[in-house]
Design a protein around this motif. Sequence first.
Motif, PDB file in Angstrom:
ATOM      1  N   THR A   6       1.145  -1.082  -0.112  1.00 38.58           N
ATOM      2  CA  THR A   6       0.058  -0.139  -0.154  1.00 38.58           C
ATOM      3  C   THR A   6       0.552   1.459   0.033  1.00 38.58           C
ATOM      4  N   ARG A   7       2.129   1.426  -0.164  1.00 40.95           N
ATOM      5  CA  ARG A   7       3.486   2.212   0.436  1.00 40.95           C
ATOM      6  C   ARG A   7       2.731   3.494  -0.380  1.00 40.95           C
ATOM      7  N   HIS A   8       3.571   2.530  -1.932  1.00 37.60           N
ATOM      8  CA  HIS A   8       3.790   3.356  -2.736  1.00 37.60           C
ATOM      9  C   HIS A   8       1.842   3.793  -3.914  1.00 37.60           C
ATOM     10  N   PRO A   9       1.319   2.988  -3.883  1.00 37.16           N
ATOM     11  CA  PRO A   9      -0.469   3.386  -3.938  1.00 37.16           C
ATOM     12  C   PRO A   9      -0.388   4.670  -3.436  1.00 37.16           C
ATOM     13  N   ASN A  10      -0.293   4.419  -2.314  1.00 36.92           N
ATOM     14  CA  ASN A  10      -0.728   5.737  -1.646  1.00 36.92           C
ATOM     15  C   ASN A  10       0.115   6.814  -1.764  1.00 36.92           C
ATOM     16  N   ASP A  11       1.640   6.709  -2.132  1.00 38.77           N
ATOM     17  CA  ASP A  11       2.052   7.611  -2.213  1.00 38.77           C
ATOM     18  C   ASP A  11       1.747   8.587  -3.602  1.00 38.77           C
ATOM     19  N   TYR A  12       0.844   7.841  -4.123  1.00 39.90           N
ATOM     20  CA  TYR A  12       0.078   8.323  -5.632  1.00 39.90           C
ATOM     21  C   TYR A  12      -0.873   8.687  -4.888  1.00 39.90           C
ATOM     22  N   MET A  14      -3.914   6.793  -4.409  1.00 39.19           N
ATOM     23  CA  MET A  14      -4.465   5.552  -4.900  1.00 39.19           C
ATOM     24  C   MET A  14      -4.555   4.749  -3.726  1.00 39.19           C
ATOM     25  N   THR A  15      -5.654   3.370  -4.013  1.00 44.92           N
ATOM     26  CA  THR A  15      -5.709   2.097  -3.126  1.00 44.92           C
ATOM     27  C   THR A  15      -4.988   1.344  -3.873  1.00 44.92           C
ATOM     28  N   TYR A  16      -4.541   0.086  -3.547  1.00 45.96           N
ATOM     29  CA  TYR A  16      -4.489  -0.942  -3.989  1.00 45.96           C
ATOM     30  C   TYR A  16      -4.734  -0.997  -5.097  1.00 45.96           C
ATOM     31  N   TRP A  17      -5.936  -1.144  -4.955  1.00 48.29           N
ATOM     32  CA  TRP A  17      -6.471  -1.258  -6.569  1.00 48.29           C
ATOM     33  C   TRP A  17      -6.948  -0.220  -7.483  1.00 48.29           C
ATOM     34  N   GLU A  18      -7.043   0.442  -6.711  1.00 43.93           N
ATOM     35  CA  GLU A  18      -7.038   1.703  -8.572  1.00 43.93           C
ATOM     36  C   GLU A  18      -5.897   1.362  -8.580  1.00 43.93           C
TER      37      GLU A  18
END
Length: 71
Positions: A6-12, A14-18
Amino acid sequence: MLSLFTRHPNDYGMTYWEHFKCAAWIGSKLALAAVAISIHLVLPFLFKKVASNTIKELYEFLDSRDALNIK
């Protein structure tokens, strides 16, 4: 352990699924462009603009995300 996913998606923002859907869309566009350009190198009269149009489309998509202040 969950933060690895989740860290990388959250940096953008976004959720994991997004992030998964977005990355899958980009990956599929690149894969199709790779197939088209591979055919084009043997048969240059086919798929003349597929790779360049795909690159432009992906650039515009990613650039618009930057304009929205997505990290």
